[in-house]
Scaffold this motif. Structure first.
Motif, PDB file in Angstrom:
ATOM      1  N   TYR A  44       0.656  -1.156   0.010  1.00 46.18           N
ATOM      2  CA  TYR A  44       0.084  -0.153  -0.167  1.00 46.18           C
ATOM      3  C   TYR A  44       0.880   1.253  -0.002  1.00 46.18           C
ATOM      4  N   ILE A  45       1.925   1.197   0.606  1.00 46.90           N
ATOM      5  CA  ILE A  45       2.719   2.488   0.587  1.00 46.90           C
ATOM      6  C   ILE A  45       3.224   2.668  -0.922  1.00 46.90           C
ATOM      7  N   ASP A  46       3.640   1.743  -1.657  1.00 48.26           N
ATOM      8  CA  ASP A  46       4.036   1.861  -3.101  1.00 48.26           C
ATOM      9  C   ASP A  46       2.790   2.301  -3.889  1.00 48.26           C
ATOM     10  N   ARG A  47       1.765   1.935  -3.600  1.00 45.17           N
ATOM     11  CA  ARG A  47       0.498   2.374  -4.498  1.00 45.17           C
ATOM     12  C   ARG A  47       0.076   3.819  -4.035  1.00 45.17           C
ATOM     13  N   VAL A  48       0.071   4.052  -2.824  1.00 50.25           N
ATOM     14  CA  VAL A  48      -0.382   5.309  -2.308  1.00 50.25           C
ATOM     15  C   VAL A  48       0.685   6.497  -2.561  1.00 50.25           C
ATOM     16  N   CYS A  49       2.083   6.096  -2.587  1.00 50.17           N
ATOM     17  CA  CYS A  49       3.060   7.091  -3.015  1.00 50.17           C
ATOM     18  C   CYS A  49       2.766   7.755  -4.287  1.00 50.17           C
ATOM     19  N   PHE A  50       2.296   7.182  -5.192  1.00 53.37           N
ATOM     20  CA  PHE A  50       2.166   7.669  -6.458  1.00 53.37           C
ATOM     21  C   PHE A  50       0.996   8.731  -6.638  1.00 53.37           C
ATOM     22  N   ALA A  51      -0.165   8.483  -5.634  1.00 53.27           N
ATOM     23  CA  ALA A  51      -1.081   9.308  -5.591  1.00 53.27           C
ATOM     24  C   ALA A  51      -0.734  10.743  -4.872  1.00 53.27           C
ATOM     25  N   SER A  52      -0.076  10.597  -3.820  1.00 59.28           N
ATOM     26  CA  SER A  52       0.846  11.396  -3.048  1.00 59.28           C
ATOM     27  C   SER A  52       1.905  12.363  -4.030  1.00 59.28           C
ATOM     28  N   ALA A  53       2.428  11.688  -4.843  1.00 58.49           N
ATOM     29  CA  ALA A  53       3.421  12.453  -5.880  1.00 58.49           C
ATOM     30  C   ALA A  53       2.649  13.029  -7.015  1.00 58.49           C
ATOM     31  N   GLN A 167      -7.054 -12.797   7.601  1.00 57.94           N
ATOM     32  CA  GLN A 167      -7.122 -11.882   6.527  1.00 57.94           C
ATOM     33  C   GLN A 167      -7.371 -10.576   6.810  1.00 57.94           C
ATOM     34  N   GLY A 168      -8.182 -10.268   8.127  1.00 61.80           N
ATOM     35  CA  GLY A 168      -8.313  -8.748   8.424  1.00 61.80           C
ATOM     36  C   GLY A 168      -7.220  -8.125   9.149  1.00 61.80           C
ATOM     37  N   TYR A 169      -6.153  -8.933   9.589  1.00 58.89           N
ATOM     38  CA  TYR A 169      -4.935  -8.227   9.926  1.00 58.89           C
ATOM     39  C   TYR A 169      -4.102  -7.932   8.664  1.00 58.89           C
ATOM     40  N   ILE A 170      -4.167  -8.710   7.792  1.00 53.93           N
ATOM     41  CA  ILE A 170      -3.556  -8.424   6.393  1.00 53.93           C
ATOM     42  C   ILE A 170      -4.037  -7.095   5.895  1.00 53.93           C
ATOM     43  N   TRP A 171      -5.345  -6.976   5.915  1.00 50.61           N
ATOM     44  CA  TRP A 171      -5.757  -5.715   5.216  1.00 50.61           C
ATOM     45  C   TRP A 171      -5.760  -4.471   6.064  1.00 50.61           C
ATOM     46  N   MET A 172      -5.665  -4.703   7.217  1.00 46.55           N
ATOM     47  CA  MET A 172      -5.692  -3.777   8.321  1.00 46.55           C
ATOM     48  C   MET A 172      -4.253  -3.097   8.216  1.00 46.55           C
ATOM     49  N   SER A 173      -3.338  -4.027   8.080  1.00 39.92           N
ATOM     50  CA  SER A 173      -1.914  -3.410   8.092  1.00 39.92           C
ATOM     51  C   SER A 173      -1.590  -2.504   6.667  1.00 39.92           C
ATOM     52  N   GLY A 174      -2.174  -3.172   5.439  1.00 41.74           N
ATOM     53  CA  GLY A 174      -2.214  -2.404   4.434  1.00 41.74           C
ATOM     54  C   GLY A 174      -2.659  -0.986   4.395  1.00 41.74           C
ATOM     55  N   ARG A 175      -3.922  -1.148   4.992  1.00 41.45           N
ATOM     56  CA  ARG A 175      -4.657   0.188   5.154  1.00 41.45           C
ATOM     57  C   ARG A 175      -4.192   1.130   5.688  1.00 41.45           C
ATOM     58  N   ILE A 176      -3.454   0.657   7.096  1.00 40.55           N
ATOM     59  CA  ILE A 176      -2.667   1.723   7.959  1.00 40.55           C
ATOM     60  C   ILE A 176      -1.551   2.228   7.344  1.00 40.55           C
ATOM     61  N   ALA A 177      -0.888   1.614   6.746  1.00 40.71           N
ATOM     62  CA  ALA A 177       0.179   2.170   5.972  1.00 40.71           C
ATOM     63  C   ALA A 177       0.046   3.034   4.987  1.00 40.71           C
ATOM     64  N   GLY A 178      -1.199   2.657   4.186  1.00 37.55           N
ATOM     65  CA  GLY A 178      -1.437   3.616   3.122  1.00 37.55           C
ATOM     66  C   GLY A 178      -2.072   4.749   3.707  1.00 37.55           C
ATOM     67  N   PRO A 182       0.551   9.612   3.177  1.00 38.05           N
ATOM     68  CA  PRO A 182       0.654  11.016   2.889  1.00 38.05           C
ATOM     69  C   PRO A 182       1.239  11.833   3.993  1.00 38.05           C
ATOM     70  N   LEU A 183       0.958  11.461   5.312  1.00 39.41           N
ATOM     71  CA  LEU A 183       1.580  12.047   6.339  1.00 39.41           C
ATOM     72  C   LEU A 183       3.250  11.631   6.236  1.00 39.41           C
ATOM     73  N   VAL A 184       3.581  10.554   6.075  1.00 40.66           N
ATOM     74  CA  VAL A 184       5.258  10.507   5.838  1.00 40.66           C
ATOM     75  C   VAL A 184       5.466  11.174   4.563  1.00 40.66           C
ATOM     76  N   TRP A 185       4.864  11.280   3.434  1.00 40.33           N
ATOM     77  CA  TRP A 185       5.019  12.087   2.226  1.00 40.33           C
ATOM     78  C   TRP A 185       5.348  13.407   2.594  1.00 40.33           C
ATOM     79  N   ALA A 186       4.303  14.064   3.471  1.00 37.97           N
ATOM     80  CA  ALA A 186       4.530  15.369   3.645  1.00 37.97           C
ATOM     81  C   ALA A 186       5.768  15.570   4.512  1.00 37.97           C
ATOM     82  N   ALA A 303      -2.705  16.115   5.360  1.00 34.45           N
ATOM     83  CA  ALA A 303      -2.011  14.809   5.210  1.00 34.45           C
ATOM     84  C   ALA A 303      -2.802  13.924   6.112  1.00 34.45           C
ATOM     85  N   VAL A 304      -3.269  14.393   7.327  1.00 34.84           N
ATOM     86  CA  VAL A 304      -3.928  13.302   7.944  1.00 34.84           C
ATOM     87  C   VAL A 304      -5.234  12.859   7.304  1.00 34.84           C
ATOM     88  N   TYR A 305      -5.886  14.070   6.877  1.00 35.99           N
ATOM     89  CA  TYR A 305      -7.213  13.823   6.295  1.00 35.99           C
ATOM     90  C   TYR A 305      -7.033  13.062   4.754  1.00 35.99           C
TER      91      TYR A 305
END
Length: 488
Positions: A44-53, A167-178, A182-186, A303-305
């Protein structure tokens, strides 16, 4: 006598203690889950960073707006869908270890390549928008199969009763990272009122590439395809897991069984519909939020929003399985429990997107869009666990099919969102005799996005109906069920 008796008693207690320890299952499976959660986070980091960029890419490529990146978003989604089934088949055939290593190395390299597109070396320029679209296609081809093979690993390493929770933990981890990206990107790229930028957007892509490669080293060293091959797993944990799966060098995709299974196609259609509305969160949303509410670069609240739909959705990923288990215990039917949660969540999601359509302030807007994301994520564990129920030893292929059809929704959303917004702007320009002012273009593009939000609300009503036709109690075919030990 007393000394001998004491010695014998101590020896007996020692043997009992040793026996109790031997009977107690080891917890290697939780280490496996941690590794898989880490992979989900990097995905998710690698997906969302493109939107942030997007704003930086738009500026450096000389584009008029991020809607011109619609084919870059679409190329990723198309490739992600096209290569899901081959990657899932490889996981069922060779095992998730070698398949996931190939997947992560590939996408990490093209994450780095994304940061190099358009770079100038004297008179030489490393491509432009077309090159970027090709790179994003290849990146999507690399990421394809990640979640089907994660599903394969969960199928091998966890007992059936824990599938939805895992599966819930897998997807939770991805969503949290995604959500935090934006905050990490900021902090890393945009800079804030408290810090200066550490990297430009190109350097950030190289940094995220490094994260993926480090994960590969750890995964290759520690992970095994099945518990029987891991030296730290004892007999009690193997018995607890109860896995009978082994790789099949000549495993075939059960095409006929898939085509005949109505529950699987209802599941696939539902997944495509929820992806259609959800894809906005990892594509246009960060730039849309900044444009609509006039947020400055490095705005921490913004960034939080921008990450709110993902980190709020993470709550749904882990709570969905808990809610389904609670309802299933009360009514005695897990299939019905999934349907109740699925239908209810989709209808609330539709209402949330309607309120997004009506929202006036940034707070109302982000609460509504985050609630919509929460409702989608409440159903993720159930959807992927249903793939395991239906596919059994073909769990990766079944998950890949669902994800492949799901990316049809993502692809359509990526293209159609940009297309609708561009059409509204063109129509506004055609109605006047002079070029649009910045204010007029802003008004037209916002009207286009409002039309898009209405389509999101509509598809979730249909997704709610799909859950009524999903019956996880009927696997693809009787012969596709997991083999019974000692059977004939």
């Amino acid at each position: 006598m007393t000394g001998a008796s004491t010695t014998a008693s101590t020896s007996l207690e020692s043997q009992q203690t040793t026996s109790d320890v031997a009977l107690r299952p080891t917890n290697v499976r939780y280490g496996v889950l941690g590794l898989l959660c880490g992979l989900s986070m990097i995905t998710y980091i690698d997906r969302v960073c493109f939107a942030s960029a997007a704003s930086g890419i738009t500026r450096d490529f000389g584009l008029s707006g991020q809607e011109q990146l619609k084919w870059a978003y679409t190329a990723f989604a198309i490739a992600y869908g096209l290569f899901e089934l081959p990657a899932g088949w490889l996981g069922d055939r060779l095992g998730p270890r070698s398949t996931l290593l190939r997947i992560v190395i590939w996408w990490s390299l093209f994450t780095a390549a994304t940061g190099l597109v358009g770079l100038k070396f004297g008179s030489l320029t490393l491509g432009g928008l077309t090159t970027l679209i090709v790179i994003r296609f290849l990146f999507g081809a690399g990421e394809a199969g990640a979640y089907p093979n994660i599903t394969r690993a969960i199928h091998n390493w966890f007992p059936m009763k824990n599938w939805e929770t895992a599966q819930g933990y897998i997807w939770m981890s991805g969503r949290i990272a995604g959500g935090v990206t934006p905050l990490v990107w900021a902090i890393l790229v945009s800079g804030t009122t408290f810090s200066t930028p550490l990297l430009n957007w190109r350097g950030a892509f190289l940094f995220f590439c490094g994260l993926g490669l480090v994960w590969c080293v750890v995964f290759a060293w520690w992970f095994r395809d099945q518990p029987a091959n891991h030296p730290a797993v004892n007999a009690a944990e193997r018995e607890l897991i109860g896995s009978t799966w082994t790789p099949h060098s000549h495993s075939n995709i059960p095409v006929k069984a898939m085509l005949k299974n109505r529950s699987l196609w209802a599941l696939c259609l539902m997944y495509s519909l929820i992806n259609y509305g959800w894809f906005f969160n990892v594509s246009y949303f960060p730039s849309y939020l900044k444009d609509r509410f006039q947020l400055s670069e490095g705005d921490l609240l913004g960034a939080v929003y921008a990450g709110a739909p993902l980190w709020v959705g993470a709550i749904g990923c882990i709570s969905g399985g808990i809610i389904i288990s609670f309802i299933a215990e009360r009514i005695g039917d897990r299939r019905r429990a999934r349907q109740i949660v699925g239908c209810t969540a989709m209808l609330v999601c539709a209402l949330s997107w309607w309120s997004v359509y009506q929202a006036k302030s940034i707070h109302q807007f982000c609460i509504s869009i985050s609630l919509a994301a929460l409702c989608v994520d409440l159903t993720l564990g159930a959807a992927w666990a249903t793939c395991q129920d239906l596919g059994r030893q073909h769990a990766a292929v079944t998950g890949a099919l669902m994800n492949t059809v799901g990316t049809v929704g993502s692809s359509l959303a990526a293209w159609l969102t940009g297309e609708i917004v561009q059409r509204y702007v063109k129509q506004a320009a055609a109605s006047g005799t002079e070029a649009l002012t910045a204010a007029e273009k802003y008004t037209a593009s916002m009207a286009g996005y409002q039309a898009v939000f209405f389509t999101y609300a509509s598809v979730y009503v249909i997704a709610a109906l799909c859950w009524c036709f999903i019956n996880a109690s009927k696997p693809l075919e009787p012969e596709q069920a997991a083999p019974q030990v000692g059977g004939h």
